[in-house]
Design a protein around this motif. Sequence first.
Motif, mmCIF file in Angstrom:
data_model
loop_
_atom_site.group_PDB
_atom_site.id
_atom_site.type_symbol
_atom_site.label_atom_id
_atom_site.label_comp_id
_atom_site.label_asym_id
_atom_site.label_seq_id
_atom_site.Cartn_x
_atom_site.Cartn_y
_atom_site.Cartn_z
ATOM 1 N N LEU A 508 0.829 -1.202 0.000
ATOM 2 C CA LEU A 508 0.000 0.000 0.000
ATOM 3 C C LEU A 508 0.866 1.255 0.000
ATOM 4 O O LEU A 508 0.569 2.233 -0.689
ATOM 5 C CB LEU A 508 -0.923 -0.005 1.210
ATOM 6 N N ALA A 509 1.943 1.232 0.752
ATOM 7 C CA ALA A 509 2.800 2.407 0.834
ATOM 8 C C ALA A 509 3.473 2.689 -0.503
ATOM 9 O O ALA A 509 3.606 3.840 -0.920
ATOM 10 C CB ALA A 509 3.849 2.208 1.929
ATOM 11 N N LEU A 510 3.879 1.621 -1.200
ATOM 12 C CA LEU A 510 4.595 1.791 -2.459
ATOM 13 C C LEU A 510 3.655 2.102 -3.620
ATOM 14 O O LEU A 510 3.957 2.947 -4.455
ATOM 15 C CB LEU A 510 5.413 0.535 -2.764
ATOM 16 N N GLU A 511 2.523 1.429 -3.678
ATOM 17 C CA GLU A 511 1.644 1.558 -4.833
ATOM 18 C C GLU A 511 0.539 2.575 -4.622
ATOM 19 O O GLU A 511 -0.051 3.071 -5.591
ATOM 20 C CB GLU A 511 1.034 0.193 -5.179
ATOM 21 N N GLY A 512 0.213 2.880 -3.393
ATOM 22 C CA GLY A 512 -0.811 3.875 -3.131
ATOM 23 C C GLY A 512 -2.175 3.487 -3.652
ATOM 24 O O GLY A 512 -2.912 4.322 -4.184
ATOM 25 N N THR A 513 -2.562 2.218 -3.508
ATOM 26 C CA THR A 513 -3.886 1.794 -3.957
ATOM 27 C C THR A 513 -4.964 2.530 -3.171
ATOM 28 O O THR A 513 -4.987 2.464 -1.946
ATOM 29 C CB THR A 513 -4.058 0.270 -3.771
ATOM 30 N N PRO A 514 -5.872 3.237 -3.840
ATOM 31 C CA PRO A 514 -6.918 3.954 -3.099
ATOM 32 C C PRO A 514 -7.813 2.994 -2.328
ATOM 33 O O PRO A 514 -8.109 1.886 -2.780
ATOM 34 C CB PRO A 514 -7.706 4.670 -4.195
ATOM 35 N N VAL A 515 -8.257 3.427 -1.171
ATOM 36 C CA VAL A 515 -9.180 2.666 -0.339
ATOM 37 C C VAL A 515 -10.485 3.445 -0.255
ATOM 38 O O VAL A 515 -10.486 4.640 0.076
ATOM 39 C CB VAL A 515 -8.605 2.432 1.075
ATOM 40 N N VAL A 516 -11.583 2.781 -0.559
ATOM 41 C CA VAL A 516 -12.908 3.388 -0.503
ATOM 42 C C VAL A 516 -13.751 2.599 0.496
ATOM 43 O O VAL A 516 -13.787 1.366 0.440
ATOM 44 C CB VAL A 516 -13.581 3.393 -1.891
ATOM 45 N N LEU A 517 -14.396 3.295 1.392
ATOM 46 C CA LEU A 517 -15.340 2.673 2.328
ATOM 47 C C LEU A 517 -16.626 2.441 1.536
ATOM 48 O O LEU A 517 -17.552 3.242 1.568
ATOM 49 C CB LEU A 517 -15.570 3.583 3.525
ATOM 50 N N SER A 518 -16.655 1.340 0.795
ATOM 51 C CA SER A 518 -17.655 1.159 -0.261
ATOM 52 C C SER A 518 -19.011 0.680 0.232
ATOM 53 O O SER A 518 -19.943 0.552 -0.570
ATOM 54 C CB SER A 518 -17.120 0.210 -1.339
ATOM 55 N N GLU A 519 -19.141 0.400 1.525
ATOM 56 C CA GLU A 519 -20.438 0.285 2.189
ATOM 57 C C GLU A 519 -20.235 0.721 3.636
ATOM 58 O O GLU A 519 -19.381 0.182 4.340
ATOM 59 C CB GLU A 519 -21.009 -1.142 2.155
ATOM 60 N N PHE A 520 -21.025 1.706 4.057
ATOM 61 C CA PHE A 520 -21.014 2.084 5.470
ATOM 62 C C PHE A 520 -22.309 2.835 5.758
ATOM 63 O O PHE A 520 -23.104 3.132 4.858
ATOM 64 C CB PHE A 520 -19.769 2.902 5.812
ATOM 65 N N GLY A 521 -22.530 3.133 7.032
ATOM 66 C CA GLY A 521 -23.762 3.819 7.428
ATOM 67 C C GLY A 521 -24.834 2.812 7.779
ATOM 68 O O GLY A 521 -24.702 2.040 8.730
ATOM 69 N N GLY A 522 -25.905 2.786 6.999
ATOM 70 C CA GLY A 522 -26.981 1.847 7.257
ATOM 71 C C GLY A 522 -27.752 2.192 8.511
ATOM 72 O O GLY A 522 -27.648 1.510 9.536
ATOM 73 N N VAL A 523 -28.560 3.254 8.457
ATOM 74 C CA VAL A 523 -29.304 3.713 9.628
ATOM 75 C C VAL A 523 -30.793 3.535 9.367
ATOM 76 O O VAL A 523 -31.328 4.052 8.382
ATOM 77 C CB VAL A 523 -29.005 5.191 9.935
ATOM 78 N N SER A 524 -31.469 2.812 10.239
ATOM 79 C CA SER A 524 -32.919 2.619 10.136
ATOM 80 C C SER A 524 -33.627 3.643 11.017
ATOM 81 O O SER A 524 -33.258 3.841 12.181
ATOM 82 C CB SER A 524 -33.296 1.203 10.579
ATOM 83 N N LEU A 525 -34.657 4.265 10.434
ATOM 84 C CA LEU A 525 -35.438 5.247 11.183
ATOM 85 C C LEU A 525 -36.738 4.614 11.645
ATOM 86 O O LEU A 525 -37.623 4.342 10.834
ATOM 87 C CB LEU A 525 -35.730 6.473 10.307
ATOM 88 N N ASP A 526 -36.801 4.315 12.961
ATOM 89 C CA ASP A 526 -38.042 3.828 13.570
ATOM 90 C C ASP A 526 -38.689 2.744 12.712
ATOM 91 O O ASP A 526 -39.872 2.805 12.360
ATOM 92 C CB ASP A 526 -39.012 4.991 13.761
ATOM 93 N N SER A 527 -37.894 1.742 12.324
ATOM 94 C CA SER A 527 -38.361 0.705 11.408
ATOM 95 C C SER A 527 -39.392 -0.205 12.072
ATOM 96 O O SER A 527 -39.464 -0.312 13.291
ATOM 97 C CB SER A 527 -37.173 -0.126 10.917
#
Length: 603
Positions: A508-527
């Motif tokens: 990772l340090a040498l190639e610098g591959t981007p990291v994306v938090l490609s799923e997060f959150g997921g909040v239910s409102l009074d489900s």
Amino acid sequence: MRSTADADDRASLLRSHPRPTLARPGWASLDGDWEFTTGAPGDNPADLTFDQSIVVPFPPESAASGLGVDTCEEPRYRRTFTADPAPGHHVLLHFEGVDHDARVWVNGHLVGGHAGGYTPFALDVTDALRHGEGDTHTLVVAASDDARDLELPRGKQAWTADPEVIWYRRSSGIWRSVWLEEVPALRIASVAWTPLDTDGTLAGSIALAGLPRGASGRHSVEATFTHDGVLLARITLQATGPKVEFQVRLGDARTVPIERLLWTPEHPRLIDVDVKLVSDGAVADEVASYTGLRTVRAVRGAVRINERPTFLRLVLEQAYWPDSQFTAPSLEALRAEAQLIADLGFNGLRMHQMSADPRFLRACDELGLLVWADLPAAQLFTPAALERTTANLTELVARDRNHPSLIAWVPFNESWGIPRVARELRQQNAVVALQALAKALDPTRLALGNDGWEHVTGDVIGVHDYSHEPAKLKRRYLPGVIAATLAWRRPGARRLVVGAPRRLGRTLALEGTPVVLSEFGGVSLDSDQAAWRGYGRVRSASALVERVSALVDAVGPDSGLAGWCWTQLTDTLQEQNGLTWPDRTPKAPIADLRAAITESAQA
């Protein structure tokens, strides 16, 4: 220069056409009322009695179809259509989606079929038409879709009796538009536009059908490129074979500077392309198309659009509607969906386990939304499942390659279809092979391997992390800490990356591959009680906005991430964690949600 009226007509054609990157006027939709019945595997539909009706293109499991059945593994369809082609012309019958296997008859003649529920196909039905016997013809379609076949790429369609957890209702048979097109025998079969750099260099590839042998000197192709009515370039080439390829430079200081032509999320400029095929001095065929001058690369920890680092603010798009399921209820609904995503403050979306409707991609092209395209997953790892997934990738790249909004291919989600990828070399090789295939077919876009965890290879490392503690998220994705997070964190008891941790950190340090938090959150409102309890929960609209703001703030551009993807846009059946209700009504004032999404996430 075209008149304003002509420009408006052209824009309307490209927005409404089922295939907006290669459109001819005069196409005819076959959507609407069809006769319907159920059959059996391998039957002859001529022996069946069509005693029901269905509204195409809505699947029989949906309420919008007029049927709303639980399961329909062998749907059968029939209708009449009119076609009386001019001499020397052909009639093409297009299907945008039939799940999963299709057989098609016209006037009792088997004219062809297709395997694969998420990609289109077209059949030349000219020889099956009753020439001289009137212009009304009978069309019959037989579809087969085994509800419990885990080797089929099913995406988020449930294989259990009822939807549960994160799986939705099934969607069988015809589920996207059916349409007719009359074309000349000598015609333009396909076009491909590939931006090569940020200086306006565009590669063009135009495939021709019906070109006779020994055609040298008799046929030519003319491509005209304009933006806002201003001529950028016109190129004419001799057609000596079935494909014409060229490069053209668009934009200069004397016409339009290149910085005023580039497609970006902030300025989604589209280049109109009109293509003519000329035979012996007369126009034999012409089509309308378009492109966008946009490059995308992953380098030094960032995703770069036109060489500019662009922080991704994506949303997970399930593309599911209550009454019509995976089929959009209308063209207007597709365009409204894209506009909703933009209005909420996202600069893109991840089309999750679905192929996007091309008209939706056209809307994304116009609005500047960046699209990640998932391949729908099978649930087993077998040669048959891998073959079908590979076919999906090949056909989707061919279908969607001209949309500038599409920036990334995602062959695998998490470990779906590759359940032992962390320890089985054969499954790791499958990930490597499909990621390499995506890059071979489409080297100008990003290609992930398997997104979420147990990463094997890819231009980007996608991580799924549903922690609802902002402080923890912030610590995990600090610039100097992210390599250790990838090496040692185990969401769901799974490694994030397959490989030795120490080696991973150096890579990772040498190639610098981007990291994306490609799923997060997921909040239910009074489900409600039927909701799956796999996500966090709040009890008020204001609390939802506060939670979104806090989580987004923890993983913004100051983190070590290249972006994130919020889960998800809408409530969908029991997966009730959307920012909107199923009818697309925002759960909180849209201005408040937009502020939460954007104010702490500016690049």
